[in-house]
Design a protein around this motif. Structure first.
Motif, PDB file in Angstrom:
ATOM      1  N   LYS A  71      15.030 -11.281  17.033  1.00 21.81           N
ATOM      2  CA  LYS A  71      15.391 -10.237  16.082  1.00 21.81           C
ATOM      3  C   LYS A  71      14.274  -9.191  16.018  1.00 21.81           C
ATOM      4  N   LYS A  72      14.656  -7.935  16.233  1.00 24.56           N
ATOM      5  CA  LYS A  72      13.685  -6.838  16.239  1.00 24.56           C
ATOM      6  C   LYS A  72      13.309  -6.462  14.810  1.00 24.56           C
ATOM      7  N   PHE A  73      12.038  -6.255  14.593  1.00 23.89           N
ATOM      8  CA  PHE A  73      11.621  -5.811  13.267  1.00 23.89           C
ATOM      9  C   PHE A  73      10.967  -4.421  13.282  1.00 23.89           C
ATOM     10  N   ASP A  74      10.598  -3.946  14.467  1.00 21.71           N
ATOM     11  CA  ASP A  74       9.977  -2.615  14.524  1.00 21.71           C
ATOM     12  C   ASP A  74       9.947  -2.142  15.985  1.00 21.71           C
ATOM     13  N   ALA A 131       6.450  -4.290  18.250  1.00 17.25           N
ATOM     14  CA  ALA A 131       7.548  -5.182  18.628  1.00 17.25           C
ATOM     15  C   ALA A 131       7.632  -5.409  20.116  1.00 17.25           C
ATOM     16  N   VAL A 142       9.722  -6.900   5.535  1.00 22.13           N
ATOM     17  CA  VAL A 142       9.899  -6.811   6.996  1.00 22.13           C
ATOM     18  C   VAL A 142       9.379  -8.064   7.691  1.00 22.13           C
ATOM     19  N   ILE A 143       8.149  -8.499   7.346  1.00 26.99           N
ATOM     20  CA  ILE A 143       7.534  -9.644   8.013  1.00 26.99           C
ATOM     21  C   ILE A 143       7.405 -10.772   6.997  1.00 26.99           C
ATOM     22  N   MET A 156       9.399  -8.098  17.717  1.00 25.03           N
ATOM     23  CA  MET A 156      10.489  -8.962  17.246  1.00 25.03           C
ATOM     24  C   MET A 156       9.953 -10.357  16.961  1.00 25.03           C
ATOM     25  N   PHE A 157      10.830 -11.098  16.289  1.00 25.15           N
ATOM     26  CA  PHE A 157      10.507 -12.475  15.946  1.00 25.15           C
ATOM     27  C   PHE A 157      10.874 -13.381  17.118  1.00 25.15           C
TER      28      PHE A 157
END
Length: 564
Positions: A62-65, A4, A118-119, A57-58
């Motif tokens: 937005k954080k995803f990991d 991320a 998640v993704i 993050m995207f």
């Protein structure tokens, strides 16, 4: 693996593409170097193993990991398909402590399939990457010396015992340990498995005083497990080392002769008593003691265990006035314990010594005649009154005293204990005009106490003497003798007022008259009145202050030396 980034700024991005195109393509990864370290000793290549932190993050932020959330770096080989292809490309060329913002298109990430919940499908991923470590399975220990002492008589070899200070850091500079903070060196054998393999190798060839950076891959450090606390798994280690001490258990005493006198009549042997000055230091030059600072020599017997073994050995075979360096390994010094204060455990000791003098309890006076007159028949003996000049000094040439400074001779009666025994010996059988050089050991001089402020304790003395005048003494034990036949009526001659008793004044006047007329002699060098007073007291048997004729006759029957 999920990775991320945060803080994405499209306007600051520039393209990075493996194929080398000049303009970004939707199929390329795009990254920005947000921090570049001043030095980049090594950049990531395909096949390297790396440890890094990331936030993923995207595009909307937005954080995803995040590896930070797990408090653990992500550790992986680069270019071996253990990562998404975009990250495999993005890590290439990075330096330790470099930070990159990376944009990875879907086809180089998780594509249409995404990654579970998640993704999502066709997701563009942003990663904020901080590289912390890089190494390669083919790496060995890397050593870089940044300070080399001028003199290096010896280098570390396998089985040597060393004492060194160090700062231990990870490749990104994170400190994990330091001997400096404990204020104690790390002491160990080298090359026999007491250390991690990388340190065992990295210390070899070092000189005392050398400063070296030792970098090792995890395979030569703490490997895949780390140390369980401060050192992570698969971490490269960097040690900044300064070597302070070096010896081998097989070492003996090393002696470096720095200054040997031109004339050396005798060298020290076991059993001698020696006086010397010294400066004591550790092998790295750290001072720990000096006799000079106390303004007093160190005095001891040698070869009898009165000093540490290395010094006992190092003081054998020295000349008076010699300067030498004695290097003593710890097993002949203060051992593994040291002294607890100034001398660390297992420390090599360096003593720079200056031999002031030495003697043996069996030594006698050494007499050297420098000049003897052609006519030299009358020789000084016990009882003679002699007058002589002298220059006195210590063995190192330090001045003590000289009669020439006072413009008058030194006058004594030989055998009357008026000078030290060594001088008595040195004056015997001299003739007027003769000059001698005397070496007097302390037990025949001023002994263990010396003379406060003038002669040090246990000092060998040097006297250069010249006999100026001599007056023959009386036979041994006599304080007065007749030069002529003794009068048959001594008592009547002494009794000036004819009152049949001799007073002290009558006695004294009579004796002095005999001396002045050459009829008798008093022992030279003594106070005449004191001698006469003693003679009178011995004749006055009842101590009433007068001598009667009966007392005189009774005394005449006794065998005495200072009576009439």
């Amino acid at each position: 693996a999920l990775c991320a980034v945060r803080g994405w700024d499209r306007d600051r991005l520039y393209p990075h593409h493996v194929s080398g195109y000049n303009s970004p393509s939707p199929d390329d990864i795009v990254f920005e170097k947000t921090f570049v370290p001043e030095q980049c000793v090594r950049a990531v290549k395909v096949g390297d193993y790396v440890r890094y932190h990331y936030n993923g993050m995207f595009p909307d932020g937005k954080k995803f990991d995040s590896s930070y959330d797990r408090s653990s770096t992500y550790n992986v080989y680069v270019g071996k398909k253990q990562l998404i292809e975009g990250m495999d490309r993005a890590l290439v060329g990075m330096c330790v402590n470099e930070r990159r913002l990376v944009k990875i298109p879907p086809q180089l990430a998780y594509g249409k399939e995404g990654y579970g919940d998640v993704i999502p499908s066709d997701a563009i991923l942003h990663f904020d990457v901080l590289l912390l470590d890089v190494w390669n399975p083919d790496d060995g220990v890397q050593m870089k010396t940044y300070y080399t002492p001028e003199n290096c008589s010896r280098k570390v070899e396998v089985s040597d015992y060393v004492r060194y200070h160090y700062n231990g850091t990870l490749l990104d500079g994170t400190l994990f340990d330091s001997s400096h903070t404990r204020m104690r060196t790390y002491d160990t054998y080298v090359g026999i498995g007491w250390l991690i393999a990388g340190m065992d190798q990295g210390l070899l060839g070092m000189c005392v005083g050398e400063k070296r950076i030792i970098t090792m891959p995890p395979s030569l450090g703490y490997g895949s497990n780390g140390d369980g606390s401060d050192i992570p798994q698969q971490a490269s280690l960097v040690f900044d080392v300064v070597l302070l001490d070096l010896h081998n258990p097989k070492d003996g005493v090393s002696i470096i002769n720095q200054d040997i006198p031109q004339h050396c009549h005798r060298k020290s042997v076991a059993g001698d008593f020696i006086r010397y000055h010294y400066n004591g230091s550790l092998l790295d030059g750290t001072f720990f003691d000096s006799s000079y600072s106390r303004n007093r020599t160190y005095d001891t017997y040698v070869g009898k265990g009165y000093v540490i073994g290395g010094m006992d050995e190092g003081l054998i075979g020295v000349c008076i006035g010699e300067k030498r360096r004695i290097i003593i390994p710890p097993h002949l010094g203060y051992g593994e314990e040291g002294t607890g204060t100034k001398i660390p455990g297992s420390a090599v000791l360096v003593f720079d010594i200056h031999i002031i003098d030495f003697h043996n309890p069996s030594d006698t006076v050494v007499i050297t005649t420098n000049y003897k007159p052609e006519v030299c028949e009358t020789l000084a003996k016990k009882g003679d009154f002699v007058k002589y000049h002298y220059n006195a000094s210590l063995m190192d040439g330090s001045f003590i005293d000289s009669t020439y400074n006072y413009g008058k001779t030194y006058n004594i009666v030989l055998g009357a204990n008026q000078v030290v025994p060594g001088m008595e010996e040195g004056l015997k059988e001299m003739c007027v005009g003769e000059r001698r050089h005397l070496v007097i050991p302390p037990h025949l001089g001023y002994g263990e106490r010396g003379v406060d402020g003038e002669v040090p304790a246990s000092a060998v003395l040097i006297f250069d003497i010249e006999m100026i005048e001599m007056e023959a003494g009386l036979p041994d034990g006599y304080m007065f003798i007749w030069n002529e036949d003794v009068s048959a009526d001594l008592f009547t001659e002494m009794d000036a007022d004819k009152d049949l008793q001799v007073l002290a004044s009558e006695f004294s006047d009579y004796i002095l008259r005999q001396v002045n007329e050459g009829k008798g002699r008093l022992a030279p060098g003594f106070d005449a009145y004191r001698i006469i007073e003693n003679m009178f007291s011995n004749q006055d048997r009842n101590g009433d202050g007068k001598i009667t004729e009966d007392e005189f006759k009774l005394k005449a029957d006794e065998t005495t030396h200072d009576e009439l």
